[in-house]
Design a protein around this motif. Structure first.
Motif: not given
Length: 91
Positions: A19-22, A25-26, A76-78
């Motif tokens: 969900l965090g990755r979704l 964007p990109g 965290g993902v960004s």
């Protein structure tokens, strides 16, 4: 910790990380194992923050806690994409 706790933690980490990755964007050029680790850490920290705010134990689904966890996973993902994903492999 029982094996069921570890398995459920991994499943929650996968969902929160995805969900965090979704939310970002990109395309993210980080491995899936790193997304799972980010998701597990975000879920743990998000639960702690929700507990401090007093929104961790509500009737039904804890939407505020879930939103905190997903926001932390997206952060965290960004950050990880900026550090890890920015490296180009030369062939």
């Amino acid at each position: 910790m029982a094996i069921t706790g570890i398995i459920s933690g991994l499943i929650i980490g996968i969902v929160i990380g995805a969900l965090g990755r979704l939310v970002i964007p990109g395309r993210q050029r980080i491995p899936i194992w790193l997304t799972i680790v980010i998701g597990v850490v975000a879920a743990l920290i998000g639960t702690a923050i929700a507990g401090v705010l007093g929104v961790a134990d509500t009737g039904g689904v804890d939407w505020i806690e879930l939103a905190i966890q997903v926001a932390l996973a997206a952060l965290g993902v960004s950050l990880t994409v900026g550090l890890y994903g920015g490296k180009r492999r030369s062939r």
